[in-house]
Every structure is written in structure tokens, then in C-alpha cells.
Design a protein around this motif. Structure first.
Motif, PDB file in Angstrom:
ATOM      1  N   ALA A 182     -16.348  43.384  31.759  1.00  0.00           N
ATOM      2  CA  ALA A 182     -17.192  44.156  30.835  1.00  0.00           C
ATOM      3  C   ALA A 182     -16.372  44.746  29.688  1.00  0.00           C
ATOM      4  CB  ALA A 182     -17.898  45.279  31.587  1.00  0.00           C
ATOM      5  N   GLU A 183     -15.054  44.562  29.749  1.00  0.00           N
ATOM      6  CA  GLU A 183     -14.140  45.069  28.721  1.00  0.00           C
ATOM      7  C   GLU A 183     -14.299  46.579  28.506  1.00  0.00           C
ATOM      8  OE1 GLU A 183     -14.737  42.629  25.259  1.00  0.00           O
ATOM      9  OE2 GLU A 183     -13.612  40.956  26.113  1.00  0.00           O
ATOM     10  N   CYS A 184     -14.387  47.294  29.633  1.00  0.00           N
ATOM     11  CA  CYS A 184     -14.497  48.756  29.541  1.00  0.00           C
ATOM     12  C   CYS A 184     -13.355  49.441  30.282  1.00  0.00           C
ATOM     13  CB  CYS A 184     -15.852  49.233  30.072  1.00  0.00           C
ATOM     14  SG  CYS A 184     -16.125  48.971  31.826  1.00  0.00           S
ATOM     15  N   GLY A 185     -12.263  48.708  30.503  1.00  0.00           N
ATOM     16  CA  GLY A 185     -11.133  49.309  31.175  1.00  0.00           C
ATOM     17  C   GLY A 185     -10.169  48.269  31.703  1.00  0.00           C
ATOM     18  N   TYR A 186      -9.268  48.714  32.588  1.00  0.00           N
ATOM     19  CA  TYR A 186      -8.240  47.831  33.130  1.00  0.00           C
ATOM     20  C   TYR A 186      -8.142  47.979  34.647  1.00  0.00           C
ATOM     21  CZ  TYR A 186      -6.967  47.823  28.206  1.00  0.00           C
ATOM     22  OH  TYR A 186      -7.017  47.725  26.838  1.00  0.00           O
ATOM     23  N   TRP A 187      -7.657  46.908  35.267  1.00  0.00           N
ATOM     24  CA  TRP A 187      -7.515  46.871  36.722  1.00  0.00           C
ATOM     25  C   TRP A 187      -6.099  46.467  37.084  1.00  0.00           C
ATOM     26  CZ3 TRP A 187      -8.745  41.982  39.889  1.00  0.00           C
ATOM     27  CH2 TRP A 187      -8.578  42.230  41.254  1.00  0.00           C
ATOM     28  N   ILE A 188      -5.508  47.208  38.001  1.00  0.00           N
ATOM     29  CA  ILE A 188      -4.189  46.856  38.511  1.00  0.00           C
ATOM     30  C   ILE A 188      -4.197  46.933  40.027  1.00  0.00           C
ATOM     31  CG2 ILE A 188      -3.092  47.848  36.457  1.00  0.00           C
ATOM     32  CD1 ILE A 188      -2.076  50.074  38.499  1.00  0.00           C
ATOM     33  N   LEU A 189      -3.183  46.353  40.664  1.00  0.00           N
ATOM     34  CA  LEU A 189      -3.026  46.465  42.107  1.00  0.00           C
ATOM     35  C   LEU A 189      -2.367  47.798  42.435  1.00  0.00           C
ATOM     36  CD1 LEU A 189      -1.867  42.874  43.125  1.00  0.00           C
ATOM     37  CD2 LEU A 189      -4.103  43.922  43.487  1.00  0.00           C
ATOM     38  N   SER A 190      -2.908  48.499  43.407  1.00  0.00           N
ATOM     39  CA  SER A 190      -2.339  49.773  43.816  1.00  0.00           C
ATOM     40  C   SER A 190      -0.887  49.589  44.240  1.00  0.00           C
ATOM     41  CB  SER A 190      -3.148  50.362  44.980  1.00  0.00           C
ATOM     42  OG  SER A 190      -2.631  51.611  45.365  1.00  0.00           O
ATOM     43  N   GLY A 191      -0.010  50.432  43.701  1.00  0.00           N
ATOM     44  CA  GLY A 191       1.404  50.334  44.012  1.00  0.00           C
ATOM     45  C   GLY A 191       2.228  49.710  42.902  1.00  0.00           C
ATOM     46  N   ASP A 192       1.572  49.043  41.957  1.00  0.00           N
ATOM     47  CA  ASP A 192       2.278  48.392  40.854  1.00  0.00           C
ATOM     48  C   ASP A 192       2.414  49.378  39.699  1.00  0.00           C
ATOM     49  OD1 ASP A 192       3.232  46.841  38.785  1.00  0.00           O
ATOM     50  OD2 ASP A 192       1.962  45.111  39.239  1.00  0.00           O
ATOM     51  N   GLN A 193       3.491  50.132  39.702  1.00  0.00           N
ATOM     52  CA  GLN A 193       3.654  51.195  38.717  1.00  0.00           C
ATOM     53  C   GLN A 193       3.881  50.660  37.306  1.00  0.00           C
ATOM     54  OE1 GLN A 193       2.943  54.482  37.375  1.00  0.00           O
ATOM     55  NE2 GLN A 193       3.187  54.610  39.601  1.00  0.00           N
ATOM     56  N   LYS A 194       4.543  49.513  37.192  1.00  0.00           N
ATOM     57  CA  LYS A 194       4.742  48.932  35.862  1.00  0.00           C
ATOM     58  C   LYS A 194       3.399  48.586  35.220  1.00  0.00           C
ATOM     59  CE  LYS A 194       7.073  45.303  33.236  1.00  0.00           C
ATOM     60  NZ  LYS A 194       5.885  45.096  32.392  1.00  0.00           N
ATOM     61  N   ALA A 195       2.513  47.955  36.010  1.00  0.00           N
ATOM     62  CA  ALA A 195       1.187  47.608  35.499  1.00  0.00           C
ATOM     63  C   ALA A 195       0.391  48.862  35.158  1.00  0.00           C
ATOM     64  CB  ALA A 195       0.438  46.758  36.524  1.00  0.00           C
ATOM     65  N   MET A 196       0.570  49.920  35.955  1.00  0.00           N
ATOM     66  CA  MET A 196      -0.119  51.177  35.678  1.00  0.00           C
ATOM     67  C   MET A 196       0.325  51.744  34.332  1.00  0.00           C
ATOM     68  SD  MET A 196      -2.169  53.678  36.332  1.00  0.00           S
ATOM     69  CE  MET A 196      -2.678  53.814  38.055  1.00  0.00           C
ATOM     70  N   GLN A 197       1.620  51.781  34.098  1.00  0.00           N
ATOM     71  CA  GLN A 197       2.125  52.325  32.835  1.00  0.00           C
ATOM     72  C   GLN A 197       1.710  51.465  31.647  1.00  0.00           C
ATOM     73  OE1 GLN A 197       3.493  55.357  32.537  1.00  0.00           O
ATOM     74  NE2 GLN A 197       3.110  55.541  34.739  1.00  0.00           N
ATOM     75  N   ASP A 198       1.706  50.159  31.836  1.00  0.00           N
ATOM     76  CA  ASP A 198       1.253  49.259  30.765  1.00  0.00           C
ATOM     77  C   ASP A 198      -0.202  49.544  30.408  1.00  0.00           C
ATOM     78  OD1 ASP A 198       3.709  48.057  30.666  1.00  0.00           O
ATOM     79  OD2 ASP A 198       3.140  46.289  31.849  1.00  0.00           O
ATOM     80  N   SER A 199      -1.019  49.781  31.419  1.00  0.00           N
ATOM     81  CA  SER A 199      -2.446  50.050  31.185  1.00  0.00           C
ATOM     82  C   SER A 199      -2.640  51.389  30.491  1.00  0.00           C
ATOM     83  CB  SER A 199      -3.212  50.028  32.512  1.00  0.00           C
ATOM     84  OG  SER A 199      -3.164  48.753  33.105  1.00  0.00           O
ATOM     85  N   ILE A 200      -1.898  52.394  30.919  1.00  0.00           N
ATOM     86  CA  ILE A 200      -1.976  53.710  30.273  1.00  0.00           C
ATOM     87  C   ILE A 200      -1.620  53.586  28.793  1.00  0.00           C
ATOM     88  CG2 ILE A 200      -0.885  55.996  30.156  1.00  0.00           C
ATOM     89  CD1 ILE A 200      -0.682  55.891  33.240  1.00  0.00           C
ATOM     90  N   ASN A 201      -0.597  52.812  28.502  1.00  0.00           N
ATOM     91  CA  ASN A 201      -0.191  52.600  27.107  1.00  0.00           C
ATOM     92  C   ASN A 201      -1.306  51.935  26.302  1.00  0.00           C
ATOM     93  OD1 ASN A 201       2.326  53.706  27.589  1.00  0.00           O
ATOM     94  ND2 ASN A 201       3.304  51.740  28.005  1.00  0.00           N
ATOM     95  N   LYS A 202      -1.990  50.983  26.898  1.00  0.00           N
ATOM     96  CA  LYS A 202      -3.075  50.280  26.197  1.00  0.00           C
ATOM     97  C   LYS A 202      -4.194  51.248  25.806  1.00  0.00           C
ATOM     98  CE  LYS A 202      -2.393  45.841  28.554  1.00  0.00           C
ATOM     99  NZ  LYS A 202      -2.981  44.916  29.566  1.00  0.00           N
TER     100      LYS A 202
END
Length: 402
Positions: free
Chosen positions: A343-363
Motif C-alpha cells: 500500500a506504500e504507507c510504510g516499511y517492514w523489516i524483520l525483528s532483530g535487524d537493526q541495520k534495516a530498522m535504521q535504514d527505514s527510520i532514515n527513509k
């Protein structure tokens, strides 16, 4: 048509907003008579009462404490509630013939109540499957696989599925899971009937938003990422704390609101670490919580990485309802993240993947135009996939085929 709704959730009034009350109001607005049976826990220190409202009748059954209590009382209370509900229905609704029974999980221990009403009134039974138990307890290591208790609850689960004429699952992944793990189940009676609400579009100026932030001590010049809801083992709260500690951006602030079995542990971490980029609050009354949410910028969903069942948090709808883009950190089995990203209303990452979390926060922070578009997409997703009218029509359609 007379509609009976059974739930473990506390329903104080049919005027409240929520996935169950919105659906029941829809039935009432369409001309049906609504009857609700809901628990009134021991801590409320009140007797069983019958309350008549404009939208229907609520039978508050006095029970043991079944939410936010020790595991012994919760277990006994969950087993006893079936007999308490049955006794209440026989006493207070003896002169009402029900056409439809709707009920939700948890618990899975309502089969005797449902069988009684079906036999007495020739009613149609519809299960809203919100929780896949006991497998979720196995995933969280709260039950030992193959134990006597596990086998006992498996039998209860099978009885509930068998007595249900239709089963509405929260998502496609939920439906697939149920059918794969219950091969004897007639696939024709299983469908996707997601969490749904009656959307209420609110218009809010930046000035109003800042007023709310000032009231609760939130920074005005930062993007507020909020997690609101249960703080328990299923949420994998360690990753919540890890994310706060790992985020170094000065324009990001985290707000954690909730209660649950892990609340004290998270609160202790806040007290010791005293993070400058985050605030923690005890669970608020629903109206206050929704008011505070309007001051936030991104809604967060957390699920434990070890889940094998595809949970689909109803908290998503609270975010979409106020046009909040969503950041979901979950196990790989749920499809809630897929729904958000499609729906292009956010991002999804796997729990525990901190790099992906930070990348998403930056986006979320680095492209304001994209962020504003995600807000509109969040509202669009709510209207197209999670509107209460769709849930009502699905149930109504099933009745036409009887």
C-alpha cells in the motif's frame, strides 16, 4: 435478526470505537438487534449486570481476572468463563431467539456456549479468528509442545473450529496457516475477514498538533515514532529498547505507551538508561491515547521474531485511522508488513535487524514529500481494506447461503 456477540474483551459501551463495537453498531444501524456478553473482572468488584443502550444490550458477566493477572488465575478464569457465559445466557436471554452468533478468539473455550445456542435457536455461528491458540503459546514457550495441557487446548481448538459454520481470518497468511494445520477443516467455510473499523477522518492543523505535543512534553521539532499497545512477550520488547539505544539521529524521538507483562522490565530500562531520545508512558484511557496519537508522526508495530503463526495486530488500524505511516518489525510469517509495503504507507523489516530498522527510520525522515504521500496512502488503505462495511457484508453474505 437477533445477533449475539461473545467476547473476552471488555466492552463498556457500544458507543465506544473499536474493531468489535464498530461492527456491532453496523449491525444495529442495519436494523438488527444486538446482544453482547462480555466479562466484568473480579478487580472491578461488581456483580453481573444487564445494561440496555441505544445500540443494543450488554450482559456484563462477573468473572475472575483474566487480563493482566498471574498465570494461575488467568488459566482458571479462562476455563471458567465458558460456564459463566452459558449460565448468564440461560438466565438473562432465555426469551431471546438468536439468529446469528459472532465470537472472537481468544478464548478457544466457547464451544459449549455456541453449541447450546445453535441447538436451542438454530442459529448460525461465525468465528472471528483474532488469535491462533495454543500455537502462539508454544511459539512464546509459555506451553510445552506435546504436553498434556497443549493436547487439552488443541482439542478445545478443534471443537471451536468444528462448531463454527464460518471462520473469518485476519489475513491471507492467517487463512493459509489455519487450513494447512487443520487439514480436516472444510476450506469452504474459511475466509479472510480482517480487523475492521468505521473510519473517522480528522482534520488537524500543525498548531493543534504542537499543542498536544506541549501538553505531553513531546519535542515539537522532531519526528515522533510511537509504539502504543501491549508490552508483553509477543511484542519482542527487547528490540524496542535496542532500537531506541541504536538511533543517533537528533531529529527522531520515540514514544512508548502501554502496559502488560513486560512493562516493568521496559520501565526499569528507561529508569537506568534515561534515553534522551525517548519517553515512556503507562497505558492511557482510550480517548486520551487516541488524542495523543494525533501528535505523532510514525506508528510502530513490533512482533516477536520467533512467531510461527501469522499475527496481524489490530493496532495497525489505530495508526491508519489518523493517517500515520507505519514501521513494522515482525517475524517472517505474518503478512502485515507485506500489506503495509504494497500500500506504500510504510516499511517492514524483520525483528532483530537493526541495520534495516535504521535504514527505514532514515527513509521516513529524509524525504518529506514521500512521507506526506505515505500519510495519504495510509488513509486509502484503511478505506479500501479495513472498512467495517466489508466485514458486515461478508457475514451477511454467509447468512444468505443458509
Amino acid at each position: 435478526m437477533n445477533v449475539l456477540f461473545l467476547t473476552m474483551a471488555r466492552i463498556g459501551s457500544l458507543e465506544d470505537r473499536g474493531v468489535y463495537t464498530d461492527l456491532l453498531r453496523k449491525f444495529h444501524d442495519e436494523g438488527h438487534n444486538v446482544f453482547v456478553v462480555t466479562p466484568m473482572e473480579r478487580r472491578e468488584n461488581k456483580k453481573t449486570t444487564l445494561v440496555k443502550e441505544k445500540g443494543g444490550v450488554i450482559l456484563n458477566i462477573q468473572t475472575l481476572n483474566i487480563q493482566k493477572t498471574n498465570i494461575i488465575e488467568k488459566g482458571i478464569g479462562t476455563l471458567a468463563i465458558e460456564y459463566q457465559f452459558l449460565r448468564g445466557i440461560k438466565k438473562y436471554f432465555s426469551d431471546v431467539s438468536f439468529d446469528l452468533i459472532i465470537y472472537s478468539t481468544p478464548p478457544i473455550t466457547f464451544s459449549k456456549v455456541i453449541s447450546f445456542v445453535k441447538k436451542r435457536d438454530n442459529a448460525y455461528s461465525y468465528l472471528l479468528l483474532k488469535d491462533i491458540f495454543p500455537q502462539n503459546a508454544i511459539d512464546m514457550k509459555m506451553l510445552k509442545e506435546g504436553s498434556l495441557l497443549h493436547k487439552f487446548f488443541l482439542k478445545k481448538e478443534q471443537k471451536l473450529y468444528k462448531v463454527s459454520d464460518s471462520i473469518g481470518c485476519m489475513s491471507e497468511a492467517n487463512k493459509k496457516f489455519v487450513l494447512i494445520h487443520n487439514p480436516s477443516l472444510n476450506s469452504e467455510k474459511v475466509e479472510v475477514n480482517p480487523n475492521s473499523i468505521s473510519p473517522l477522518e480528522l482534520f488537524q492543523t500543525e498548531e493543534e498538533k504542537n499543542t498536544i505535543k506541549k501538553k505531553y512534553g513531546l519535542p515539537i521539532d522532531k519526528k515522533v515514532f510511537v509504539y502504543g499497545g501491549n508490552l508483553g512477550k509477543p511484542q519482542g520488547v527487547d528490540f524496542v529498547m535496542e532500537t531506541i539505544a541504536a538511533t543517533k539521529r537528533e531529529d527522531v524521538f520515540f514514544l512508548v505507551i502501554g502496559s502488560g507483562t513486560e512493562y516493568n522490565r521496559v520501565k526499569k530500562w528507561f529508569d537506568i538508561e534515561q534515553p534522551k531520545n525517548a519517553m515512556m508512558m503507562k497505558g492511557l484511557p482510550k480517548d486520551d491515547y487516541e488524542f495523543l496519537l494525533r501528535a505523532c508522526d510514525v506508528g510502530m508495530l513490533f512482533l516477536h521474531k520467533d512467531f510461527t503463526i501469522p499475527n496481524f495486530p489490530s493496532r495497525l488500524l489505530s495508526y491508519l485511522d489518523i493517517k500515520l505511516p507505519v514501521l513494522a518489525a515482525t517475524d517472517p510469517n505474518t503478512d502485515v508488513g507485506l500489506v503495509i509495503e504494497n500500500a506504500e504507507c510504510g516499511y517492514w523489516i524483520l525483528s532483530g535487524d537493526q541495520k534495516a530498522m535504521q535504514d527505514s527510520i532514515n527513509k521516513f525522515c529524509d524525504n518529506e514529500e514521500n512521507y506526506l504521500q505515505m500519510k495519504e496512502n495510509a488513509w486509502k488503505l484503511l478505506l479500501t481494506e479495513f472498512h467495517v462495511d466489508f466485514s458486515y457484508e461478508l457475514i451477511k453474505k454467509r447468512l444468505k447461503h443458509v
